[in-house]
Design a protein around this motif. Structure first.
Motif, mmCIF file in Angstrom:
data_model
loop_
_atom_site.group_PDB
_atom_site.id
_atom_site.type_symbol
_atom_site.label_atom_id
_atom_site.label_comp_id
_atom_site.label_asym_id
_atom_site.label_seq_id
_atom_site.Cartn_x
_atom_site.Cartn_y
_atom_site.Cartn_z
ATOM 1 N N PRO A 242 140.999 86.520 42.323
ATOM 2 C CA PRO A 242 140.402 85.145 42.556
ATOM 3 C C PRO A 242 139.008 85.009 42.696
ATOM 4 O O PRO A 242 138.438 83.630 42.571
ATOM 5 N N ASN A 243 138.142 85.802 43.316
ATOM 6 C CA ASN A 243 136.851 85.691 43.274
ATOM 7 C C ASN A 243 135.800 85.293 42.017
ATOM 8 O O ASN A 243 134.874 85.239 42.003
ATOM 9 N N LEU A 244 136.751 85.856 40.963
ATOM 10 C CA LEU A 244 135.984 85.994 39.610
ATOM 11 C C LEU A 244 135.541 84.266 39.177
ATOM 12 O O LEU A 244 136.299 83.517 39.366
ATOM 13 N N ARG B 260 141.571 86.425 36.647
ATOM 14 C CA ARG B 260 140.981 85.168 37.452
ATOM 15 C C ARG B 260 142.057 84.114 37.543
ATOM 16 O O ARG B 260 142.358 83.505 38.562
ATOM 17 N N ASP B 261 142.722 83.731 36.447
ATOM 18 C CA ASP B 261 143.563 82.516 36.269
ATOM 19 C C ASP B 261 144.988 82.786 36.697
ATOM 20 O O ASP B 261 145.615 82.224 36.840
#
Ligand code: FDA
Length: 504
Positions: free
Chosen positions: A303-305, A297-298
């Motif tokens: 990116p949708n997490l 994610r980071d």
């Protein structure tokens, strides 16, 4: 170099991963398991696979130059730990500031190093922690299935009463019962029939030869002998060892691309392998799976997490302590490394504690009673991505462990006052009586119903699943592997029925 492709990939080989791989393989789905540790099948120069706790060697520990035992000292002396050569050993202690987490490394994950206690949680508590999971189905179908697949067995109570190796548990039981507390036998995946023959010196000793946290050479039904053997038996599952998944990204067609770091057993990097898959299952344990998704994610790879990734971590309320036995209460030099009894005060709403009566298999009279208490600590930690270290760091402060100490203290103060005994202050490296700067039971980070749907499907992505202890919201009230196994059975049954095309 072109990436290799497999229809399904399972990361890790612990409980959640092993269940998932077996069910995928049995359904005809070609599945690759990726495990950062070794396969523990080859004997070392001494003819055994694992080293014991009294003379640990490099096989004991995951890349450190000194062992890191939970009991740091005895009579304040640093007698338990040994200098060793850094190596892909079987037990890791992962440090995160005020909390460090013990985990197994190798084919079988935690099953290689754990105490084999196979405990089904109290139903009322399970319903409280996971209210949206159908408890009738769990207690009617999936807990019995998990216990039968794991090979859970029960001690013969008559043998327990006369066994030399459980005198330590009988002494603790007497002290607890004198204070009005109830004790229970604890089911195990260590074969109690084998242990009985160990005591009679008919077979090589393992539980009775100080073997536990650095692996058991005999007697334990670890996952490599149960679920993983069955998974390999389907002919559809392969296991790649010394292969650590570092990064997960999604490709244009919706499949997942993995970067896998391959090392040799001395830590030399052999290369980075690329692998793609349709269905990706995370079974790298609470620390491992959570780190993979926090990093993804980071760093913008997934990116949708959402925000729920990395939340809801707990240590199952773990706290360890010792009591000093009265001089006449000898336990003898032989202690089975496998616990078989617990003090069960969990149903007391004022102070729920389940305390495993733990051995100190030192080979000599210790005048010590040791306990690993599981308490109901509402505190939770979370993970933050550290870009410099490329690591997900657990945020947990030492004072968050205080509710566990308070709960254990209330129960054991009473046991001590009724029995005229006191705590041991010499076991944890300084003068503390209660040790909760480490846990054996990391849970949460990718909580069911929050980071995932109610079957472990990660929110925001299709065909991405969590299967392990990171689904459980920080506490199970008992030792966790039966809960992890049963939940994984339940989730993969649903996923196979709904997500995986039948014609594979
Ligand atoms: P688990 O941790 O078992 O497996 C994860 C696997 O993934 C590991 O093999 C790891 O090497 C691998 N991995 C991690 N990151 C990876 C990556 N990026 N790429 C590839 N592989 C990766 N429980 C219980 O019920 N009864 C008991 O008696 C005990 N006793 C006990 C003693 C000790 C010393 C320990 C350390 C633990 C216990 N436990 C226990 C806890 C129990 O062992 C634990 O809850 C389970 O093993 C957790 O199962 P999981 O499926 O979550 O992962």
């Amino acid at each position: 170099q072109a990436a290799e492709h497999s229809q399904a990939v399972v990361i890790g080989t612990g409980y959640g991963a092993a269940v998932t791989a077996l069910r995928l393989g049995a359904a005809g789905v070609p599945t690759v398991m990726l495990e950062m540790g070794q396969s523990w099948t080859k004997p070392g120069e001494d003819g055994t696979i694992f080293s014991d706790m009294l003379t640990p060697d490099r096989r004991s520990t995951w890349f450190k130059d000194r062992t890191e035992m939970p009991l740091a000292s005895f009579l304040w002396m640093d007698v338990a730990n040994r200098d060793i050569e850094p190596y892909a050993g079987v037990l890791d202690r992962v440090h995160h500031g005020d909390m460090s987490v013990y985990v197994g490394r190798g084919v079988g994950g935690g099953s290689l190093v754990n105490g084999a206690m196979a405990v089904t949680p109290k139903r009322w508590y399970f319903e409280e922690i996971l209210p949206e999971v159908n408890a009738d189905e769990m207690y009617g179908r999936f807990f019995p299935l998990a216990n039968s697949m794991l090979g859970t067995n029960h001690i013969d109570p008559e043998w327990f009463e006369r066994s030399r190796s459980y005198q330590f548990a009988r002494v603790s039981r007497a002290a607890a019962e004198k204070a009005g507390y109830k004790t229970n036998f604890v089911p195990s995946v260590y074969d109690f029939e084998y242990m009985r023959r160990e005591e009679d010196e008919l077979v090589p000793r393992s539980a009775l030869a100080a073997e536990v946290i650095y692996g058991n050479n005999h007697g334990k039904r670890s996952l490599d002998k149960s679920y993983l053997a069955a998974a390999l038996g389907t002919g559809n599952v392969t296991i790649e060892t010394l292969s650590e998944v570092r990064d997960i990204a999604q490709q244009q067609d919706g499949s997942y691309a993995l970067s896998v770091k391959r090392i040799d057993e001395f830590g030399n990097v052999l290369g980075i392998r690329q692998l793609t898959t349709q269905h990706l299952f995370l079974g790298a344990g609470s620390l491992g799976s959570t780190e993979l998704l926090v990093r993804a994610r980071d760093t913008g790879k997934l990116p949708n997490l959402g925000e729920a990734i990395g939340q809801g971590w707990g240590n199952n309320g773990n706290v360890m302590l010792g009591r000093a036995n009265l001089p006449q209460d000898l336990v003898g030099p032989l202690e089975s490394g496998m616990p078989a009894m617990g003090i069960d005060n969990w149903d007391d709403p004022a102070n729920p504690v389940f305390a495993e009566i733990a051995p100190v298999p030192a080979g000599l009279e210790t005048w010590a009673s040791l306990y690993l208490a599981i308490t109901r600590n509402p505190e939770r930690g979370s993970f933050r991505y550290d870009p410099g270290a490329d690591r997900a760091v657990l945020q947990w402060r030492e004072e968050q462990g205080q509710p566990s100490i308070d709960a254990a203290k209330q129960l054991f103060d009473r046991i001590n006052s009724v029995n005229g005994t006191s705590y041991r202050y010499d076991l944890f490296g300084d003068a503390r009586a209660f040790e909760n700067r480490f846990t054996y039971h990391p849970l949460g980070g990718l909580v069911l119903g929050e980071a995932t749907d109610l079957y472990g499907r990660v929110k925001g992505y299709d065909n991405l699943y969590v299967t392990d202890g990171s689904l459980i919201p920080g506490s199970t009230g008992v030792n966790p592997f039966v809960t992890i196994t049963a939940l994984a059975e339940r989730n993969i049954a649903k996923v196979l029925a709904e997500d995986i095309p039948k014609n594979t």
